[in-house]
Design an enzyme around this catalytic site. Structure first.
Site, PDB file in Angstrom:
ATOM      1  N   GLY A  80       0.855  -1.189   0.000  1.00 43.15           N
ATOM      2  CA  GLY A  80       0.000   0.000   0.000  1.00 43.15           C
ATOM      3  C   GLY A  80       0.884   1.229   0.000  1.00 43.15           C
ATOM      4  O   GLY A  80       1.862   1.323   0.757  1.00 43.15           O
ATOM      5  N   GLY A 103       0.570   4.252   1.112  1.00 45.36           N
ATOM      6  CA  GLY A 103       0.704   4.948   2.387  1.00 45.36           C
ATOM      7  C   GLY A 103       1.617   4.203   3.337  1.00 45.36           C
ATOM      8  O   GLY A 103       2.546   4.774   3.926  1.00 45.36           O
ATOM      9  N   ALA A 104       1.368   2.905   3.500  1.00 44.37           N
ATOM     10  CA  ALA A 104       2.179   2.099   4.398  1.00 44.37           C
ATOM     11  C   ALA A 104       3.631   2.033   3.916  1.00 44.37           C
ATOM     12  O   ALA A 104       4.566   2.114   4.721  1.00 44.37           O
ATOM     13  CB  ALA A 104       1.592   0.701   4.507  1.00 44.37           C
ATOM     14  N   GLU A 163      -4.658   6.726  -2.976  1.00 39.66           N
ATOM     15  CA  GLU A 163      -5.269   5.401  -2.856  1.00 39.66           C
ATOM     16  C   GLU A 163      -6.368   5.378  -1.788  1.00 39.66           C
ATOM     17  O   GLU A 163      -6.891   4.320  -1.479  1.00 39.66           O
ATOM     18  CB  GLU A 163      -4.201   4.343  -2.558  1.00 39.66           C
ATOM     19  CG  GLU A 163      -3.319   4.055  -3.760  1.00 39.66           C
ATOM     20  CD  GLU A 163      -2.400   2.869  -3.576  1.00 39.66           C
ATOM     21  OE1 GLU A 163      -2.045   2.245  -4.592  1.00 39.66           O
ATOM     22  OE2 GLU A 163      -2.006   2.566  -2.423  1.00 39.66           O
ATOM     23  N   ASN A 176       4.848  10.649 -11.535  1.00 34.51           N
ATOM     24  CA  ASN A 176       5.666  10.096 -12.612  1.00 34.51           C
ATOM     25  C   ASN A 176       5.244  10.744 -13.927  1.00 34.51           C
ATOM     26  O   ASN A 176       4.365  11.618 -13.953  1.00 34.51           O
ATOM     27  CB  ASN A 176       5.585   8.564 -12.648  1.00 34.51           C
ATOM     28  CG  ASN A 176       4.190   8.037 -12.950  1.00 34.51           C
ATOM     29  OD1 ASN A 176       3.347   8.730 -13.536  1.00 34.51           O
ATOM     30  ND2 ASN A 176       3.918   6.801 -12.552  1.00 34.51           N
ATOM     31  N   THR A 229       9.175  12.040 -11.757  1.00 40.65           N
ATOM     32  CA  THR A 229      10.108  10.916 -11.833  1.00 40.65           C
ATOM     33  C   THR A 229       9.996  10.245 -13.193  1.00 40.65           C
ATOM     34  O   THR A 229       8.914  10.169 -13.779  1.00 40.65           O
ATOM     35  CB  THR A 229       9.823   9.897 -10.724  1.00 40.65           C
ATOM     36  OG1 THR A 229       8.499   9.362 -10.884  1.00 40.65           O
ATOM     37  CG2 THR A 229       9.935  10.545  -9.346  1.00 40.65           C
ATOM     38  N   ASP A 277      12.947  -5.917  -8.696  1.00 40.01           N
ATOM     39  CA  ASP A 277      11.504  -5.694  -8.543  1.00 40.01           C
ATOM     40  C   ASP A 277      11.292  -4.203  -8.294  1.00 40.01           C
ATOM     41  O   ASP A 277      11.744  -3.670  -7.278  1.00 40.01           O
ATOM     42  CB  ASP A 277      10.977  -6.525  -7.368  1.00 40.01           C
ATOM     43  CG  ASP A 277       9.487  -6.324  -7.106  1.00 40.01           C
ATOM     44  OD1 ASP A 277       8.832  -5.604  -7.888  1.00 40.01           O
ATOM     45  OD2 ASP A 277       8.984  -6.881  -6.115  1.00 40.01           O
ATOM     46  N   ASP A 280       7.649   4.635  -3.960  1.00 41.48           N
ATOM     47  CA  ASP A 280       7.308   5.006  -2.587  1.00 41.48           C
ATOM     48  C   ASP A 280       8.560   5.325  -1.775  1.00 41.48           C
ATOM     49  O   ASP A 280       8.563   6.242  -0.955  1.00 41.48           O
ATOM     50  CB  ASP A 280       6.508   3.888  -1.931  1.00 41.48           C
ATOM     51  CG  ASP A 280       5.161   3.672  -2.603  1.00 41.48           C
ATOM     52  OD1 ASP A 280       4.579   4.669  -3.082  1.00 41.48           O
ATOM     53  OD2 ASP A 280       4.700   2.525  -2.659  1.00 41.48           O
TER      54      ASP A 280
END
Length: 282
Positions: free
Chosen positions: A38, A40-41, A134, A175, A196, A223, A229
């Site tokens: 997520g 935020g997390a 989100e 982005n 970005t 990955d 984030d």
């Protein structure tokens, strides 16, 4: 430094496959992993690892996935007092396919994230604030309106937002695809705007004028999930620490690059020493 993140909490189900499927195609031979995720997390976790004191406001379901989704943040001390449990909606889930080059495809079932309302927010949000898109837009707008300090708005995934949010944000991060969605409106507020461009780097603008440009260190991508984030967390931390635009961009590009060298969004978030090592050629 104190940062509040108002944002999404998911459990990521990651299938690493020999290739990404075309429409209608089935790809087999994948391996499956489960990681907290997520936006935020991820940003809360990454900012904490880079040295900030972070509080997260969000929502999870009353299910077993919630514990998994929160586990890594609990381990490093992110303040989760603002995370509420929803008895009606499940914890958000992201289905992620990754190929050997690190490219990915993501489908998100937001679940309890859509139940985060303005009523869940404090009347004043002290210190710095990071938001993404989100959660329901009205909740994001309310959070920005209640912020008393520095506001970073990561406008992802792209969705219509108010002129008030665009003008209030001290830092907007998008982005290239998101930048095209918003157009010149991104630059009307007077805050800094960072665009970005993946492995090509990132540029910082103010009122449409480029202030700085940086490229990431060369890495072998595994990955890309969570790299953006990590970048958002790092650019926020860097600017709050007083780095100049060029230095802050280099720091953030290195953080994002490091995150792409490991699988998973939160498991790949760098420590401060990891970023500095990449910047020093390590």
């Amino acid at each position: 430094m104190r940062i509040t993140v108002v944002g999404s909490i998911n459990l990521d189900l990651v299938a690493t496959a020999p290739s990404l499927p075309a429409p209608g195609e089935t790809v087999t031979g994948a391996t499956l992993a489960r990681h907290p995720g997520g936006k935020g997390a991820n940003q809360a976790f990454a900012a904490e690892k880079l040295g900030a004191e972070v509080s997260l406001i969000g929502r999870v379901g009353d299910d077993a996935m919630a514990g998994e989704a929160l586990s890594l943040m609990q381990d490093i001390g992110v303040d989760l007092a603002g995370v509420e449990v929803d008895v009606a909606a499940p914890t958000g889930v992201a289905l992620i396919a990754v190929d050997p080059s690190g490219e990915n495809q993501i489908v998100v079932a937001p679940g309890a994230n859509l139940m985060v309302t303005p009523e869940q927010l404090p009347q004043r949000i002290e210190g710095a604030l990071i938001v993404q898109l989100e959660l329901p837009v009205e909740t994001v707008e309310a959070a920005v309106g209640r912020a008393t300090g520095f506001v970073c708005a990561n406008l992802a995934p792209a969705a219509p937002v108010s002129e008030l949010l665009l003008r209030r944000a001290d830092l907007i991060v998008v982005n290239e695809t998101e930048a095209a969605f918003y157009g010149d409106g991104l630059h009307h507020g007077g805050g800094r705007v960072v665009v970005t461009k993946g492995a090509k780097g990132a540029a910082m603008y103010q009122r449409g004028v480029e202030m700085a440009w940086a490229t990431p260190p060369a890495i072998t991508a595994v990955d890309a999930t969570g790299a953006g984030d990590a970048f958002v967390a790092a650019i926020t931390v860097a600017l709050l620490e007083g780095m100049d635009p060029a230095e802050a961009l280099k720091f953030a590009c290195a953080a994002g690059a490091f995150a792409a060298t490991r699988p998973g969004a939160q498991p790949s978030a760098p420590e401060r020493a990891d970023v500095e090592g990449l910047l020093n050629g390590g």
